[in-house]
Design a protein around this motif. Sequence first.
Motif, PDB file in Angstrom:
ATOM      1  N   THR A  71       0.794  -1.166  -0.099  1.00 22.38           N
ATOM      2  CA  THR A  71       0.168   0.027  -0.194  1.00 22.38           C
ATOM      3  C   THR A  71       0.848   1.354  -0.011  1.00 22.38           C
ATOM      4  N   PRO A  72       0.250   2.513  -0.244  1.00 21.45           N
ATOM      5  CA  PRO A  72       1.184   3.541  -0.225  1.00 21.45           C
ATOM      6  C   PRO A  72       1.780   3.990   1.045  1.00 21.45           C
ATOM      7  N   THR A  73       1.054   3.457   2.159  1.00 25.35           N
ATOM      8  CA  THR A  73       1.815   3.635   3.371  1.00 25.35           C
ATOM      9  C   THR A  73       2.961   2.736   3.599  1.00 25.35           C
ATOM     10  N   ALA A  74       2.718   1.461   3.170  1.00 26.61           N
ATOM     11  CA  ALA A  74       4.058   0.584   3.221  1.00 26.61           C
ATOM     12  C   ALA A  74       5.275   1.296   2.373  1.00 26.61           C
ATOM     13  N   ILE A  75       5.000   1.508   1.220  1.00 28.19           N
ATOM     14  CA  ILE A  75       6.117   1.956   0.273  1.00 28.19           C
ATOM     15  C   ILE A  75       6.624   3.188   0.766  1.00 28.19           C
ATOM     16  N   ALA A  76       5.744   4.203   1.416  1.00 23.48           N
ATOM     17  CA  ALA A  76       6.389   5.274   1.972  1.00 23.48           C
ATOM     18  C   ALA A  76       7.099   5.256   3.317  1.00 23.48           C
ATOM     19  N   SER A  83      15.970   6.248   2.403  1.00 18.41           N
ATOM     20  CA  SER A  83      16.311   7.672   2.523  1.00 18.41           C
ATOM     21  C   SER A  83      17.245   8.005   3.901  1.00 18.41           C
ATOM     22  N   ALA A  84      16.756   7.423   5.071  1.00 13.72           N
ATOM     23  CA  ALA A  84      17.108   7.551   6.343  1.00 13.72           C
ATOM     24  C   ALA A  84      17.431   6.245   7.276  1.00 13.72           C
ATOM     25  N   PRO A  85      18.472   5.343   6.859  1.00 11.49           N
ATOM     26  CA  PRO A  85      18.607   3.963   7.390  1.00 11.49           C
ATOM     27  C   PRO A  85      18.557   3.949   8.676  1.00 11.49           C
ATOM     28  N   GLU A  86      19.157   5.082   9.366  1.00 14.69           N
ATOM     29  CA  GLU A  86      19.326   5.324  10.706  1.00 14.69           C
ATOM     30  C   GLU A  86      18.186   5.712  11.355  1.00 14.69           C
ATOM     31  N   SER A  87      17.064   6.096  10.784  1.00 14.32           N
ATOM     32  CA  SER A  87      15.628   6.301  11.604  1.00 14.32           C
ATOM     33  C   SER A  87      14.514   5.299  11.417  1.00 14.32           C
ATOM     34  N   MET A  92       8.672   4.386  10.327  1.00 19.66           N
ATOM     35  CA  MET A  92       7.286   4.018  11.040  1.00 19.66           C
ATOM     36  C   MET A  92       6.248   5.132  10.976  1.00 19.66           C
ATOM     37  N   ALA A  93       6.939   6.185  11.237  1.00 14.13           N
ATOM     38  CA  ALA A  93       5.765   7.475  11.148  1.00 14.13           C
ATOM     39  C   ALA A  93       5.527   7.976   9.784  1.00 14.13           C
ATOM     40  N   ALA A  94       6.460   7.717   8.839  1.00 14.33           N
ATOM     41  CA  ALA A  94       6.053   8.089   7.403  1.00 14.33           C
ATOM     42  C   ALA A  94       4.856   7.256   7.126  1.00 14.33           C
ATOM     43  N   GLY A  95       4.994   5.911   7.441  1.00 12.67           N
ATOM     44  CA  GLY A  95       3.786   4.911   7.170  1.00 12.67           C
ATOM     45  C   GLY A  95       2.578   5.429   7.590  1.00 12.67           C
TER      46      GLY A  95
END
Length: 267
Positions: A71-76, A83-87, A92-95
């Motif tokens: 879904t778009p949330t999973a892709i996000a 983009s930010a592998p340390e975060s 999680m927040a983006a999704g």
Amino acid sequence: MTNGQPQYPTGLGTSDATTIRLLGHDLAEELMGQVGFGELAFWLAAQRRPNAGEVRLFETVLVALADHGFTPTAIAARLTLLSAPESVQGAMAAGLLGGGSRFLGVTEDTGRFLAEVIAEAGDAARAATDAEWDALARKALAERKAAKRLVPGLGHPVHKERDPRTAVIVRIAREEGAYGPHLALFEAMGRMAPEVLGRALPLNGAGVCGAALADLRLPPELLRGFALLARAAGLLGHLAEELRRPIAADIYHAVDRNAQYVPEDTL
């Protein structure tokens, strides 16, 4: 204020040097190892301890909403981790931030809609028969149709004939004595849709989840929160899979390499 100091009351958690208390109980001695996470989540939000049947239905809803693939949330979430592998928290927040009216929001929208119809009906919605629920559903559907507004929870972009989650949630609600007016009205909506809307529409599983949560007497304004709680588990699964078998870079490159510049005045 006490002794000139402001007070910030809470009935959730507190701690001192030797103990942690949650919901009025000793966390270590009375809750850990004895209360499941689903039961605790319900308890925290509702401020009442659910019985075993309520827990079973609540956790059934959480499982139903946990993940629906790319879904778009999973892709996000995956692209943010790229983009930010340390975060992990940022991913999680983006999704979770993508849980809106098109994805995950239908759970809340359906619960709110059904609650409004039932509240407006008043005594007519108490101990109603199937025929009375059908009449109430027919009226609500006709009003929505006249206003040219969609009916939350009817129809699904993939499951055109039936959503496989629907029957399971309804069955478990009945088995646990948690089948109430919101599910009864929503099932009536499905029965009346062909007559009023001119076509049969399946009951969306996420919409049925909203009806079930409303029948569990959970606040309508929190229903999307429960959908997000469930989806958090799915997003964590996507991030774990992204670490094992990454695809986010492929998605990024596919879009980037196939981007086509179109001058604004030609759009």
